[in-house]
Scaffold this motif. Structure first.
Motif, short mmCIF file in Angstrom:
data_model
loop_
_atom_site.label_atom_id
_atom_site.label_comp_id
_atom_site.label_asym_id
_atom_site.label_seq_id
_atom_site.Cartn_x
_atom_site.Cartn_y
_atom_site.Cartn_z
N PHE A 13 57.07 -91.20 32.15
CA PHE A 13 56.31 -90.36 33.06
C PHE A 13 54.88 -90.11 32.60
O PHE A 13 54.15 -89.37 33.24
CB PHE A 13 57.03 -89.02 33.26
CG PHE A 13 58.39 -89.19 33.87
CD1 PHE A 13 58.53 -89.30 35.25
CD2 PHE A 13 59.52 -89.26 33.08
CE1 PHE A 13 59.79 -89.47 35.81
CE2 PHE A 13 60.78 -89.41 33.63
CZ PHE A 13 60.91 -89.53 35.01
N MET A 14 54.49 -90.69 31.47
CA MET A 14 53.13 -90.52 31.00
C MET A 14 52.72 -91.76 30.21
O MET A 14 53.53 -92.66 29.99
CB MET A 14 53.01 -89.27 30.13
CG MET A 14 53.87 -89.30 28.87
SD MET A 14 53.82 -87.75 27.95
CE MET A 14 52.10 -87.68 27.46
N ASN A 15 51.48 -91.80 29.81
CA ASN A 15 50.96 -92.94 29.06
C ASN A 15 51.77 -93.17 27.78
O ASN A 15 52.04 -92.23 27.02
CB ASN A 15 49.49 -92.68 28.74
CG ASN A 15 48.88 -93.75 27.87
OD1 ASN A 15 48.65 -93.52 26.70
ND2 ASN A 15 48.62 -94.90 28.44
N ILE A 58 54.99 -95.42 37.14
CA ILE A 58 53.82 -95.00 36.38
C ILE A 58 54.02 -95.08 34.87
O ILE A 58 53.16 -94.65 34.11
CB ILE A 58 53.42 -93.56 36.77
CG1 ILE A 58 54.54 -92.57 36.40
CG2 ILE A 58 53.07 -93.48 38.24
CD1 ILE A 58 54.16 -91.12 36.59
N LEU A 111 48.91 -89.41 42.98
CA LEU A 111 48.59 -89.18 41.57
C LEU A 111 47.15 -88.71 41.40
O LEU A 111 46.86 -87.88 40.53
CB LEU A 111 48.84 -90.46 40.77
CG LEU A 111 50.32 -90.87 40.68
CD1 LEU A 111 50.46 -92.23 40.04
CD2 LEU A 111 51.12 -89.83 39.89
N THR A 165 45.41 -95.96 40.11
CA THR A 165 46.66 -95.33 39.67
C THR A 165 46.72 -95.19 38.16
O THR A 165 47.11 -94.14 37.64
CB THR A 165 47.86 -96.16 40.17
OG1 THR A 165 47.80 -96.29 41.59
CG2 THR A 165 49.17 -95.48 39.79
N VAL A 166 46.32 -96.24 37.44
CA VAL A 166 46.32 -96.17 35.97
C VAL A 166 45.39 -95.07 35.50
O VAL A 166 45.74 -94.27 34.60
CB VAL A 166 45.91 -97.53 35.37
CG1 VAL A 166 45.65 -97.41 33.87
CG2 VAL A 166 46.98 -98.58 35.63
N ILE A 202 52.70 -100.86 37.59
CA ILE A 202 51.75 -100.53 38.65
C ILE A 202 51.15 -101.80 39.24
O ILE A 202 51.00 -101.93 40.46
CB ILE A 202 50.64 -99.61 38.10
CG1 ILE A 202 51.26 -98.29 37.61
CG2 ILE A 202 49.58 -99.34 39.15
CD1 ILE A 202 50.30 -97.40 36.84
N PHE A 251 53.11 -82.04 38.63
CA PHE A 251 53.57 -83.41 38.38
C PHE A 251 54.81 -83.72 39.22
O PHE A 251 54.93 -84.80 39.80
CB PHE A 251 53.86 -83.57 36.89
CG PHE A 251 54.05 -85.00 36.46
CD1 PHE A 251 53.09 -85.96 36.74
CD2 PHE A 251 55.18 -85.38 35.76
CE1 PHE A 251 53.27 -87.28 36.33
CE2 PHE A 251 55.36 -86.68 35.35
CZ PHE A 251 54.40 -87.63 35.63
N VAL A 300 47.00 -91.67 36.10
CA VAL A 300 48.10 -91.42 35.17
C VAL A 300 47.56 -90.97 33.80
O VAL A 300 48.14 -90.08 33.15
CB VAL A 300 48.98 -92.68 35.02
CG1 VAL A 300 49.95 -92.53 33.86
CG2 VAL A 300 49.75 -92.94 36.31
N LEU A 345 46.56 -87.37 34.13
CA LEU A 345 47.77 -86.55 34.20
C LEU A 345 48.42 -86.41 32.82
O LEU A 345 48.93 -85.34 32.47
CB LEU A 345 48.76 -87.15 35.19
CG LEU A 345 48.43 -86.97 36.67
CD1 LEU A 345 49.35 -87.82 37.53
CD2 LEU A 345 48.56 -85.50 37.06
N SER A 346 48.40 -87.49 32.06
CA SER A 346 48.97 -87.43 30.71
C SER A 346 48.24 -86.40 29.86
O SER A 346 48.86 -85.65 29.10
CB SER A 346 48.88 -88.81 30.04
OG SER A 346 49.70 -89.75 30.71
#
Length: 619
Positions: free
Chosen positions: A107-109, A152, A452, A59-60, A158, A434, A63, A66-67
């Motif tokens: 919603f992001m890093n 996230i 994700l 998951t990490v 997480i 997203f 994410v 996605l970031s």
């Protein structure tokens, strides 16, 4: 079993000590600790690396990809562009920046959100004539607060969501963190807005726009006619100066044409002009060795000769001479230079190396013109400076290559970074992908890891994340840290170590209400996360929270949530989180500056979070 407990506690003590010492990277330390407990027979060899396949690790990683997709599409850039219009009032700037970075961090890093808004904060500070220190610490703290909003938002959430399985419950879902996260984020942002004056003012980087006064170090040199370096390469000329005459060639001017960052294999000609950066001592030594001429002196002599010849010719012809614009060529030469300030991140490949050792000029086409550390320009020779995390570099490079080069080197641009002109279609596409992933997680259709990873794959397939950037987007040090610490956390549980710590906490809280036990656990994890990575703090504290809930014969949910909040709120030191580390140099902060605002903010988080946790998840 008692001997196993002693080994686990000894390994944990050594691991925490090495984390605090910070001599080796935390992922290397975590791998070493895992190896020790495996060789000791506490963790079975076949389970030593099972953490790499843990849903939290997957998951990490998803994410982080996605970031990158959200950043590449310009979703957050479009928000950042509007922040430049909020006005000059400091409290308005603090409130707006802190709130928006907190929202994005949900919603992001965290570090990705901070990296995007740091240039905006520095630019706003300089436009207002105030120190960036007033905005950068609130920005970092806002990114930590915002991470508590969703599943996230931060790795501890997480990790804790996965630990909920051990008590027979389904993992926490996407927005189950929102009630307490929203409460502490709103309260924290308001407190920061009120108490921003507690942040130390650092004038050395505040109102002074010229951290790097390079104008005094730029000089034009001319290759005289019949020089011994004519028809020889620029590399030979620089090498002739030797180590004692450190000169950086910024540009080459030949027959009126300006060439930024010429190749080191460029063959020199008579009358070539080199724009160089050097201090006065290095410049003198270089001139003594190479016998090049200062362009101003050479030009004045040549102009005097040319003018005399023209006057003689004019007298013969009866003409009147027009006066040339002496400044035109010089202006044209200088306006094409692409300069940028960038900060070295904790994961940068530059750390521990020198510009010479990495051959930055040859490999990346980039010059390092100056280096600042903790708000002060380093005056030692550039070729001998070993870069450290948080250093600010003044760089020269081709403007079109600068973003990709900085990304490859692990550096973040500062005030000179321009916001991209975003395509509405890309923004809509990235937002839709997203949003669909979040919706699938929120309604329980798919586990977070599956949804994700699917969203990350979709962004790759539509071109929002280039294939070459997939693995560059993933911070492998965090992935390895979590994967290595998960078996160690399990060993703490299986050997009875977590139960031992839980019993000690129960004894402390026997005469106090249950809410006090939750507060003590949260505060303890918060202190731990200020000296070790927040993911490691969550992995180590989660088994203790589960054992504590069994001893109290209560639900584990409020205790696990207390661990998640405590691990995410490291406000007291610059080493507790990468966000705190990244703003240290641009803000000119010292190690002891963080607690001034961080201590009241930490106390507020505990006071607000505990009642909300117990209201939403009763013991």
């Amino acid at each position: 079993m008692q001997s196993d407990q002693l080994i686990v506690f000894a390994v944990l003590a050594a691991t925490l000590g090495l984390f605090v010492w910070n001599r080796w990277r935390y992922d290397i330390v975590a791998l070493g600790a895992l190896l020790v407990v495996t060789l000791a027979g506490i963790v079975p060899p076949e389970q030593a690396f099972m953490g790499l396949g843990h849903p939290a690790v997957i998951t990490v990683a998803a994410v982080l990809v996605l970031s990158r997709g959200l950043l590449n599409s310009g979703v957050v850039d479009s928000l950042a562009r509007h922040l430049t219009k909020v006005g000059d009032k400091p409290w308005v700037q603090v409130l707006t920046l802190t709130a928006i970075v907190a929202l994005c961090s949900g919603f992001m890093n965290n570090v990705g959100a901070l990296a995007l808004f740091m240039p905006v904060a520095v630019w706003m500070s300089r436009q207002s004539g105030r120190s960036p220190s007033y905005l950068l610490m609130p920005l970092a703290f806002g990114s930590l607060l915002g991470g508590t909003l969703t599943l996230i938002g931060t790795p501890p959430n997480i990790i804790i969501a996965g630990y909920r399985r051990e008590v027979g419950e389904a993992p926490f879902r996407m927005f189950e963190f929102l009630p307490v996260g929203l409460a502490i984020t709103a309260a924290g942002v308001l407190l920061i807005t009120v108490l921003w004056r507690l942040i130390p003012r650092r004038e050395n980087q505040g109102s002074d726009q010229e951290l790097f006064e390079i104008s005094a170090y730029l000089t034009e040199l001319k290759v005289p006619a019949q020089s011994k370096y004519t028809r020889r390469t620029l590399h030979e000329l620089i090498a002739a100066g030797g180590d004692e005459a450190e000169v950086m060639v910024i540009a080459l001017v030949r027959e009126g044409h300006y060439q930024a960052m010429p190749s080191i294999y460029e063959v020199l000609r008579d009358e070539d002009v080199l724009l160089v950066e050097a201090d006065s001592d290095s410049l003198k030594r270089f001139l003594d060795v190479t016998h090049l001429e200062l362009a101003a002196e050479a030009d004045s002599k040549a102009e005097a000769r040319e003018k005399a010849e023209q006057e003689k010719q004019a007298e013969k012809n009866g003409d009147t001479l027009a006066q040339p614009d002496a400044n035109e060529s010089k202006t044209d030469r200088h306006k094409e230079r692409a300069l940028a300030e960038a900060i070295v991140t904790p994961g940068s490949s530059l750390i521990g190396t020198t510009a010479t050792g990495l051959s930055l000029r040859e490999r990346y086409g980039m010059n390092v013109l100056a280096v600042a550390r903790q708000g002060q320009r380093l005056r030692q020779r550039l070729g001998k400076i070993r870069f450290a995390a948080g250093d600010i570099l003044l760089l020269q490079a081709r403007e079109d290559q600068l973003p990709s080069t900085l990304s490859n080197l692990g550096c973040l641009p500062l005030a000179s970074r321009g916001l991209r002109i975003t395509a509405p279609r890309q923004v809509l596409l990235a937002s839709s992908i997203f949003a669909v992933a979040l919706a699938l997680i929120a309604v329980g259709v798919m586990p977070a890891a599956i949804a994700l990873v699917g969203a990350a794959l979709a962004m790759i397939l539509v071109g929002l994340v280039p294939t070459g950037d997939i693995y560059k987007s993933i911070d492998m040090s965090i992935i390895v840290l979590i994967a290595a610490m998960l078996p160690i956390g399990e060993a703490l549980e299986t050997t009875g170590g977590s139960r031992l710590i839980a019993d000690a906490l129960l004894e402390i809280g026997q005469s106090a209400p249950p809410a006090a036990t939750v507060a003590i656990l949260m505060a303890g994890v918060m202190l731990l996360s200020n000296v070790v990575n927040n993911a490691a703090a969550a992995v180590l504290a989660a088994p203790v929270a589960i054992s504590l809930s069994r001893g109290m014969e209560a639900s584990a949910d409020p205790l696990l949530m207390a661990v998640a909040i405590g691990a995410s709120c490291a406000f007291l030191t610059p080493i507790g989180h990468q966000s705190n580390t990244l703003v240290m140099a641009p803000g000119g902060y010292r190690f002891g500056d963080y607690w001034r605002l961080g201590l009241p903010l930490s106390a507020l988080v505990v006071l607000v979070a505990v009642p909300v946790i117990l209201w939403v998840w009763p013991l």
